[in-house]
Scaffold this active site. Structure first.
Site, PDB file in Angstrom:
ATOM      1  N   ASN A  42       0.874  -1.163   0.000  1.00  0.00           N
ATOM      2  CA  ASN A  42       0.000   0.000   0.000  1.00  0.00           C
ATOM      3  C   ASN A  42       0.918   1.221   0.000  1.00  0.00           C
ATOM      4  O   ASN A  42       1.452   1.606   1.045  1.00  0.00           O
ATOM      5  CB  ASN A  42      -0.893  -0.047   1.248  1.00  0.00           C
ATOM      6  CG  ASN A  42      -1.863   1.112   1.299  1.00  0.00           C
ATOM      7  OD1 ASN A  42      -1.839   1.997   0.438  1.00  0.00           O
ATOM      8  ND2 ASN A  42      -2.703   1.126   2.311  1.00  0.00           N
ATOM      9  N   ARG A 121      -2.603  -2.086  -3.397  1.00  0.00           N
ATOM     10  CA  ARG A 121      -3.820  -1.312  -3.203  1.00  0.00           C
ATOM     11  C   ARG A 121      -3.687  -0.066  -4.073  1.00  0.00           C
ATOM     12  O   ARG A 121      -2.711   0.690  -3.948  1.00  0.00           O
ATOM     13  CB  ARG A 121      -3.952  -0.903  -1.742  1.00  0.00           C
ATOM     14  CG  ARG A 121      -5.159  -0.046  -1.540  1.00  0.00           C
ATOM     15  CD  ARG A 121      -5.208   0.567  -0.182  1.00  0.00           C
ATOM     16  NE  ARG A 121      -6.369   1.442  -0.141  1.00  0.00           N
ATOM     17  CZ  ARG A 121      -6.511   2.408   0.759  1.00  0.00           C
ATOM     18  NH1 ARG A 121      -5.588   2.615   1.659  1.00  0.00           N
ATOM     19  NH2 ARG A 121      -7.583   3.152   0.742  1.00  0.00           N
ATOM     20  N   HIS A 210     -12.795   2.714  -0.137  1.00  0.00           N
ATOM     21  CA  HIS A 210     -12.793   1.659   0.897  1.00  0.00           C
ATOM     22  C   HIS A 210     -13.441   0.373   0.373  1.00  0.00           C
ATOM     23  O   HIS A 210     -13.911  -0.464   1.152  1.00  0.00           O
ATOM     24  CB  HIS A 210     -13.548   2.106   2.171  1.00  0.00           C
ATOM     25  CG  HIS A 210     -12.905   3.249   2.894  1.00  0.00           C
ATOM     26  ND1 HIS A 210     -13.623   4.330   3.355  1.00  0.00           N
ATOM     27  CD2 HIS A 210     -11.620   3.490   3.217  1.00  0.00           C
ATOM     28  CE1 HIS A 210     -12.806   5.191   3.937  1.00  0.00           C
ATOM     29  NE2 HIS A 210     -11.578   4.699   3.863  1.00  0.00           N
ATOM     30  N   ARG A 271     -10.514  15.479   7.101  1.00  0.00           N
ATOM     31  CA  ARG A 271     -11.360  15.912   5.983  1.00  0.00           C
ATOM     32  C   ARG A 271     -12.708  16.421   6.484  1.00  0.00           C
ATOM     33  O   ARG A 271     -13.286  15.841   7.412  1.00  0.00           O
ATOM     34  CB  ARG A 271     -11.608  14.760   5.012  1.00  0.00           C
ATOM     35  CG  ARG A 271     -10.368  14.294   4.287  1.00  0.00           C
ATOM     36  CD  ARG A 271     -10.744  13.340   3.160  1.00  0.00           C
ATOM     37  NE  ARG A 271      -9.587  12.638   2.664  1.00  0.00           N
ATOM     38  CZ  ARG A 271      -9.403  11.326   2.763  1.00  0.00           C
ATOM     39  NH1 ARG A 271     -10.322  10.560   3.321  1.00  0.00           N
ATOM     40  NH2 ARG A 271      -8.313  10.776   2.281  1.00  0.00           N
ATOM     41  N   GLU A 420      -8.222  -5.693   4.803  1.00  0.00           N
ATOM     42  CA  GLU A 420      -8.012  -5.343   3.398  1.00  0.00           C
ATOM     43  C   GLU A 420      -6.851  -6.127   2.788  1.00  0.00           C
ATOM     44  O   GLU A 420      -6.890  -6.510   1.623  1.00  0.00           O
ATOM     45  CB  GLU A 420      -7.756  -3.834   3.281  1.00  0.00           C
ATOM     46  CG  GLU A 420      -9.007  -3.025   3.551  1.00  0.00           C
ATOM     47  CD  GLU A 420      -8.744  -1.592   3.956  1.00  0.00           C
ATOM     48  OE1 GLU A 420      -8.232  -1.376   5.070  1.00  0.00           O
ATOM     49  OE2 GLU A 420      -9.045  -0.685   3.167  1.00  0.00           O
TER      50      GLU A 420
END
Ligand code: ADP
Length: 434
Positions: A42, A121, A210, A271, A420
């Site tokens: 990742n 990813r 996601h 965010r 993940e």
């Protein structure tokens, strides 16, 4: 038994037996992983997280991250057999240097030759990369084209792919996209109510993120509920530093809160989530900032951090409130806003489903913050949801327990540990075997 003889036995155990057991365990690991492993990467702009998964047991044999890539003090941390080792990077101190160092470390442990494939990813697959892909030049070109939509992540993901090409040119690589799982959304959910040309010519639509986590959690929730995934309807809240919620109908994504980019939707670590777009030109004028600078503020200085003025980290805010520390009121408001916004979005996701088999919490905050889950569910009492405090407070517990946290005669609420890496490894393995 005298104290002296107990001491003697203890010392024999720590000096002789323990090292022997550790050595045996390590040999055992090497033996097992000598079969085959998948390396999951990742890559961020200045970081590279990695995990080497045993293809048979799916256990992470080795994991860690390289950080501060591109800076003089770049370093790599490796976790193996319960030990953590941190080392500075040499050479260019970039993604390639990190992969090269990782390969050295794997080689020293007899693990390098076990790697069958590398799974990456990748944040944004845009409209064309709608499922996991074996990486070739055409896939690389398309990821590059999608950099427009994922300017922070896609170029970084490509750095990881190029680094592997350089260090291990013969190993097949697979790209697993965060957006792919949401490609089943209907147009009424993915389109924005903007001029048609914005969509047809510039691909302005909701993509959602996601996806890898939602894919795993859907499968696991179906298992826990004892249902087939293709007959399972869920609202899943993936609440980490980045946060989103998705509606899953018959095992497929039919709506989600993140949009063209991960900025839309919930209150996140840094965010802002959804807001009136008219705020952007308003604040550009007030602050004399460019649109890029305002977007930077909305992505990196807003959310929990912006409201609290203390931290983007949920735990720090909980600690500030619980221990009456300075800034308590703002920290409290940040927590209230994030739980209220999530409840509002959970309610919105319900309209996409014929029934909800379970509301599911996952990721850092979703899995670990019992108080946050309680506050979210309090805002959903109108739908009959009620948390069982005993079950909720015991989750995830020491053993990363997962399962129900709802009261017996109420709609089901589950906590599930997302994985993940496992999903990426499985997708990679499947494509490589094909
Ligand atoms: P991401 O992958 O998006 O970077 P994570 O899924 O790792 O984020 O989640 C990070 C968040 O989870 C942080 O805000 C952190 O404070 C929160 N978190 C982790 N453990 C706990 C805990 N025990 N209690 C409350 N919050 C926690």
């Amino acid at each position: 038994m005298s104290r002296a003889s107990i001491r003697k036995e203890k010392s024999f155990f720590t000096k002789t037996i323990l090292p022997f057991l550790a050595e045996a365990q390590s040999l055992c690991y090497n033996q097992v992983v000598m079969n085959k492993t998948i390396l999951v990467l990742n890559a961020g702009s200045s970081s590279l997280k990695f995990s080497l998964l045993d293809e048979k047991t799916h256990a992470a044999v080795i994991s860690g991250a390289a950080e501060r890539l591109g800076a003089d003090d770049a370093f790599i941390t490796i976790k193996f057999n319960g030990e953590k080792k941190q080392m500075p990077l040499a050479g260019n101190k970039d993604h390639t240097a990190a992969i090269a160092k990782l390969m050295d470390e794997l080689d020293q442990r007899g693990l390098k030759s076990s790697i069958e494939a590398v799974g990456h990813r990748v944040l944004h697959g845009g409209a064309k990369l709608t499922k996991s892909m074996l990486i070739d030049q055409s896939v690389i070109d398309e990821i590059e084209r999608c950099s427009d939509l994922g300017p922070l992540h896609n170029p970084a993901n490509l750095k990881g792919i190029y680094a592997v090409q350089e260090v291990m040119p013969h190993i097949p690589q697979v790209a697993v996209f965060d957006t792919a799982f949401h490609q089943t959304m209907p147009a009424k959910a993915y389109r924005y109510a903007v001029p048609e040309e914005w969509y047809s010519k510039y691909h302005v639509r909701r993509y959602g993120f996601h996806g890898t986590s939602y894919q795993y959690v859907t499968r696991r929730a179906a298992e826990l509920l004892g249902q087939a995934p293709e007959k399972t309807n869920l609202v899943i809240a993936h609440i980490g530093n980045g946060a989103s919620v998705a509606a899953i109908k018959n095992g497929q994504s039919v709506d989600t809160s993140m949009g063209l980019t991960p900025l839309e939707g919930l209150v996140m670590g840094t965010r802002a989530g959804s807001l009136d777009p008219a705020i952007i030109p308003f604040m550009m004028k007030k602050l004399g900032k460019t649109v890029e600078e305002i977007l930077h503020d909305l992505n990196h200085k807003s959310g929990l951090l912006g409201i609290s003025g203390i931290s983007n980290d949920h735990r720090t805010l909980e600690d500030t409130v619980a221990n009456n520390k300075e800034g308590k009121e703002r920290a409290q408001l940040a927590l209230e806003m994030s739980s209220y916004r999530l409840a509002k979005y959970v309610a919105a996701m319900m309209v996409a489903l014929p029934r909800v088999d379970a509301l599911v919490f996952t990721a850092g905050i979703g899995e670990h913050a019992a108080g946050f889950r309680r506050d979210v569910v309090k805002n959903l009492e109108v739908f009959g949801y009620k948390v069982d405090d005993k079950l909720n407070n015991a989750m995830p517990g020491k053993n990363n327990k997962e399962g129900l946290i709802s009261q017996a005669d109420c709609p089901k609420i589950l906590v599930i540990s997302t994985n993940e890496e496992l999903m990426i490894a499985e997708e990679t393995e499947e494509l490589v075997k094909k």
